[in-house]
Design a protein around this motif. Structure first.
Motif, PDB file in Angstrom:
ATOM      1  N   LYS A 311      68.975 -48.820  71.177  1.00 13.07           N
ATOM      2  CA  LYS A 311      68.014 -47.724  71.065  1.00 13.07           C
ATOM      3  C   LYS A 311      68.198 -46.903  69.790  1.00 13.07           C
ATOM      4  O   LYS A 311      67.304 -46.177  69.379  1.00 13.07           O
ATOM      5  CB  LYS A 311      68.141 -46.797  72.279  1.00 13.07           C
ATOM      6  N   GLU A 312      69.361 -47.016  69.155  1.00 11.32           N
ATOM      7  CA  GLU A 312      69.646 -46.168  67.997  1.00 11.32           C
ATOM      8  C   GLU A 312      68.749 -46.529  66.805  1.00 11.32           C
ATOM      9  O   GLU A 312      68.555 -47.699  66.498  1.00 11.32           O
ATOM     10  CB  GLU A 312      71.110 -46.306  67.584  1.00 11.32           C
ATOM     11  N   ARG A 317      72.374 -45.802  63.012  1.00 11.12           N
ATOM     12  CA  ARG A 317      73.279 -46.957  63.047  1.00 11.12           C
ATOM     13  C   ARG A 317      74.176 -46.940  61.802  1.00 11.12           C
ATOM     14  O   ARG A 317      75.315 -47.395  61.836  1.00 11.12           O
ATOM     15  CB  ARG A 317      72.486 -48.257  63.092  1.00 11.12           C
ATOM     16  N   ARG A 318      73.614 -46.430  60.724  1.00 10.59           N
ATOM     17  CA  ARG A 318      74.395 -46.289  59.498  1.00 10.59           C
ATOM     18  C   ARG A 318      75.607 -45.399  59.731  1.00 10.59           C
ATOM     19  O   ARG A 318      76.736 -45.739  59.355  1.00 10.59           O
ATOM     20  CB  ARG A 318      73.501 -45.706  58.412  1.00 10.59           C
ATOM     21  N   ALA A 319      75.393 -44.245  60.352  1.00 10.91           N
ATOM     22  CA  ALA A 319      76.484 -43.301  60.606  1.00 10.91           C
ATOM     23  C   ALA A 319      77.487 -43.875  61.598  1.00 10.91           C
ATOM     24  O   ALA A 319      78.703 -43.748  61.414  1.00 10.91           O
ATOM     25  CB  ALA A 319      75.917 -41.982  61.129  1.00 10.91           C
ATOM     26  N   LEU A 320      76.989 -44.525  62.650  1.00  9.20           N
ATOM     27  CA  LEU A 320      77.876 -45.091  63.660  1.00  9.20           C
ATOM     28  C   LEU A 320      78.735 -46.215  63.079  1.00  9.20           C
ATOM     29  O   LEU A 320      79.937 -46.300  63.338  1.00  9.20           O
ATOM     30  CB  LEU A 320      77.048 -45.608  64.838  1.00  9.20           C
ATOM     31  N   PHE A 348      72.352 -40.508  68.246  1.00  8.02           N
ATOM     32  CA  PHE A 348      71.120 -39.839  67.807  1.00  8.02           C
ATOM     33  C   PHE A 348      70.514 -39.038  68.942  1.00  8.02           C
ATOM     34  O   PHE A 348      69.916 -37.988  68.729  1.00  8.02           O
ATOM     35  CB  PHE A 348      70.123 -40.895  67.310  1.00  8.02           C
ATOM     36  N   TYR A 349      70.715 -39.506  70.164  1.00  7.85           N
ATOM     37  CA  TYR A 349      70.103 -38.880  71.336  1.00  7.85           C
ATOM     38  C   TYR A 349      71.022 -37.804  71.909  1.00  7.85           C
ATOM     39  O   TYR A 349      72.207 -38.061  72.150  1.00  7.85           O
ATOM     40  CB  TYR A 349      69.812 -39.941  72.405  1.00  7.85           C
ATOM     41  N   PRO A 350      70.502 -36.612  72.156  1.00  6.71           N
ATOM     42  CA  PRO A 350      71.327 -35.554  72.755  1.00  6.71           C
ATOM     43  C   PRO A 350      71.864 -35.988  74.120  1.00  6.71           C
ATOM     44  O   PRO A 350      71.200 -36.710  74.866  1.00  6.71           O
ATOM     45  CB  PRO A 350      70.336 -34.389  72.904  1.00  6.71           C
ATOM     46  N   GLY A 351      73.095 -35.577  74.411  1.00  6.01           N
ATOM     47  CA  GLY A 351      73.683 -35.904  75.698  1.00  6.01           C
ATOM     48  C   GLY A 351      74.240 -37.301  75.796  1.00  6.01           C
ATOM     49  O   GLY A 351      74.551 -37.776  76.897  1.00  6.01           O
ATOM     50  N   LYS A 448      78.858 -34.704  61.591  1.00  2.00           N
ATOM     51  CA  LYS A 448      78.440 -35.270  60.314  1.00  2.00           C
ATOM     52  C   LYS A 448      76.922 -35.269  60.250  1.00  2.00           C
ATOM     53  O   LYS A 448      76.253 -35.825  61.115  1.00  2.00           O
ATOM     54  CB  LYS A 448      78.975 -36.707  60.174  1.00  2.00           C
ATOM     55  N   ASN A 449      76.384 -34.611  59.221  1.00  2.00           N
ATOM     56  CA  ASN A 449      74.945 -34.576  59.054  1.00  2.00           C
ATOM     57  C   ASN A 449      74.463 -35.912  58.487  1.00  2.00           C
ATOM     58  O   ASN A 449      75.018 -36.422  57.505  1.00  2.00           O
ATOM     59  CB  ASN A 449      74.537 -33.445  58.107  1.00  2.00           C
ATOM     60  N   VAL A 450      73.449 -36.477  59.132  1.00  2.00           N
ATOM     61  CA  VAL A 450      72.913 -37.772  58.721  1.00  2.00           C
ATOM     62  C   VAL A 450      71.433 -37.594  58.403  1.00  2.00           C
ATOM     63  O   VAL A 450      70.691 -37.032  59.212  1.00  2.00           O
ATOM     64  CB  VAL A 450      73.084 -38.826  59.828  1.00  2.00           C
TER      65      VAL A 450
END
Length: 459
Positions: A311-312, A317-320, A348-351, A448-450
């Motif tokens: 789902k990302e 996906r770059r940050a992960l 990316f998704y809250p929670g 980390k800001n993406v």
């Protein structure tokens, strides 16, 4: 169960299948599905969550007949490749919504492996039109790529055009039309479920809100989409920020200019690392298709860790991937026979968040029957500890591997932990289980800001 998929029946269908396998990944795209009357439903069906993407791939060489009137050739080509397929696409939509069976084989012995809730589906109808590129380029020197122009509006107000290579589609019954040029552009740039569906949703919103949406090529509309971002809604859109307009026309060459911008080049460079995430997903998906996937997760019949990973969006996906690589590099170097390293990675998704566990163990005697169950149990405790540490989490995905610094073995374990309901006894259970490990007892992961289009600072 082993699932054997068609690879496409023609060269253009095989190209479509290959692009969709990379975009929707192996587990969620299936070429040449069949209806219960043994006739083909479409050329490719991709399903993820409640979104269904119906692809029709058509090639016709009518436009190569140079001895014919260009407008006559065009009208014949358009009828066979576009108009007939639009009717077929609407029929396929009705068939899917009827709830009738879909199969992977003509013998109707292999049912489509993904359940479809016909009452909740969002259907995207997509026609891939081949055979017009050279004729488009010859007709106009201004046609940069040989793309088809498209307009959406009311059929009642549409006048016949005295020139070829522009398609008009009724906005009440929208379909998407890609061609030989922009198919690889669209599916290569929007190569995740999130990115592709977000673009199509934005396009449908614009079609509904405007009297006319017109563009010289789908790639030009994509450039327009990328350049428009709503900060309040945190998403791209098609349109302009001004109010009181009812027509939007995107000119020729928007994509050609956009891909020369530094922000686009920076994005492509930054995205290279993100395909590590895809490789992890694809490997597990292939194991599922081959029937060799271990564990109790049914990737096709419900939620799973792999489903959540898929789902990302691309930029996240770059940050992960970057965080995973840094964790692998930072794994302590030591002569001790047993070591571990644990990282937490926000989604990316809250929670939602990811736990990444690496282990070094030089005293493994029985890998599959003793070591891996212990690794899986440790991963579960780490996921529970993450929930106790970060109370806002509703979903935790655990990923465990042997530390690549010390092992070449590739065998991942995954856990999907639903934390939406977290009673005191469950919290206390994982607190007790974590006492021997001390996962997340100290320190807080740095945020980390993406950004999708990163700005590279000059040194």
């Amino acid at each position: 169960m082993v699932i054997v998929k068609s690879k496409g029946l023609t060269p253009t269908e095989r190209l479509l299948a290959d692009l969709c396998e990379k975009s929707f990944l192996k587990l969620w795209s299936y070429p040449n599905p069949v209806k219960d009357d043994r006739n083909e439903l479409c050329d490719l069906l991709a399903i993820f969550e409640n979104h269904i993407f119906i692809f029709f791939d058509r090639e016709n060489r009518q436009l190569d007949k140079s001895n014919k009137d260009p407008l006559v050739n065009w009208n014949r080509w358009k009828k066979k490749v576009i108009e007939d397929q639009i009717r077929t696409a609407h029929g396929a939509e009705r068939y899917i919504k009827s709830g009738r069976g879909i199969f992977l084989d003509n013998a109707l012995e292999v049912p489509f492996p993904i359940d479809i809730d016909s009452e909740k589906v969002i259907i995207h109808k997509i026609i891939i039109a081949h055979g017009a590129k050279e004729a488009c380029e010859q007709f106009s020197n201004n046609n940069v790529y040989g793309s088809l122009a498209v307009s959406y509006g009311n059929n009642s107000t549409q006048m016949p055009l005295p020139f070829p290579f522009m398609i008009h589609i009724d906005k009440k019954y929208p379909v998407h039309v890609f061609d030989s040029c922009n198919l690889p552009i669209i599916l290569s740039e929007l190569d995740t479920f999130f990115d592709f569906s977000s673009y199509l949703n934005a396009k449908i919103e614009a079609i509904k809100s405007l009297d006319i949406l017109a563009y010289c090529g789908e790639e030009d509309l994509l450039a327009h989409y990328y350049l428009n971002f709503d900060d309040s809604k945190k998403k791209h859109f098609i349109g302009i920020s001004q109010e009181n307009y009812n027509c939007l026309m995107i000119g020729e060459g928007e994509w050609k200019d956009f891909k020369e911008l530094e922000i686009f080049k920076n994005k492509k460079l930054a995205d290279e690392v993100s395909y590590l995430w895809d490789e992890i997903i694809q490997k597990t998906c292939q194991n599922a298709l081959d029937g060799t996937l271990l564990g109790n997760a049914n990737l096709l019949k419900g939620k799973s860790a792999i489903h959540e990973m898929a789902k990302e969006p691309r930029f996240f996906r770059r940050a992960l991937s970057d965080q995973m690589i840094q964790s692998i590099r930072n794994f302590p170097e030591s002569s001790q026979p047993f070591m571990r390293n644990l990282s937490f990675m926000p989604s990316f998704y809250p929670g939602k968040g990811y736990v990444f566990l690496q282990l070094k163990n030089e005293k493994i005697t029985n890998y599959e029957n003793e070591y891996r169950p212990k690794r899986q149990a440790m991963l579960e405790i780490a996921c529970g500890a993450a929930k106790n540490k970060f109370g806002h989490l509703k979903t935790v995905i655990g990923i465990a591997i042997d530390a690549p610094k010390y092992s070449e073995r590739e065998a991942e374990d995954f856990i999907l932990m639903d934390c939406s309901h977290w009673p005191d006894d469950l919290r206390e259970h994982y607190e007790q289980a974590n006492m021997g490990f001390g996962f997340f007892k100290s320190g807080t992961p740095q945020k980390k800001n993406v950004t999708e289009f990163p700005i590279v600072k000059e040194s």
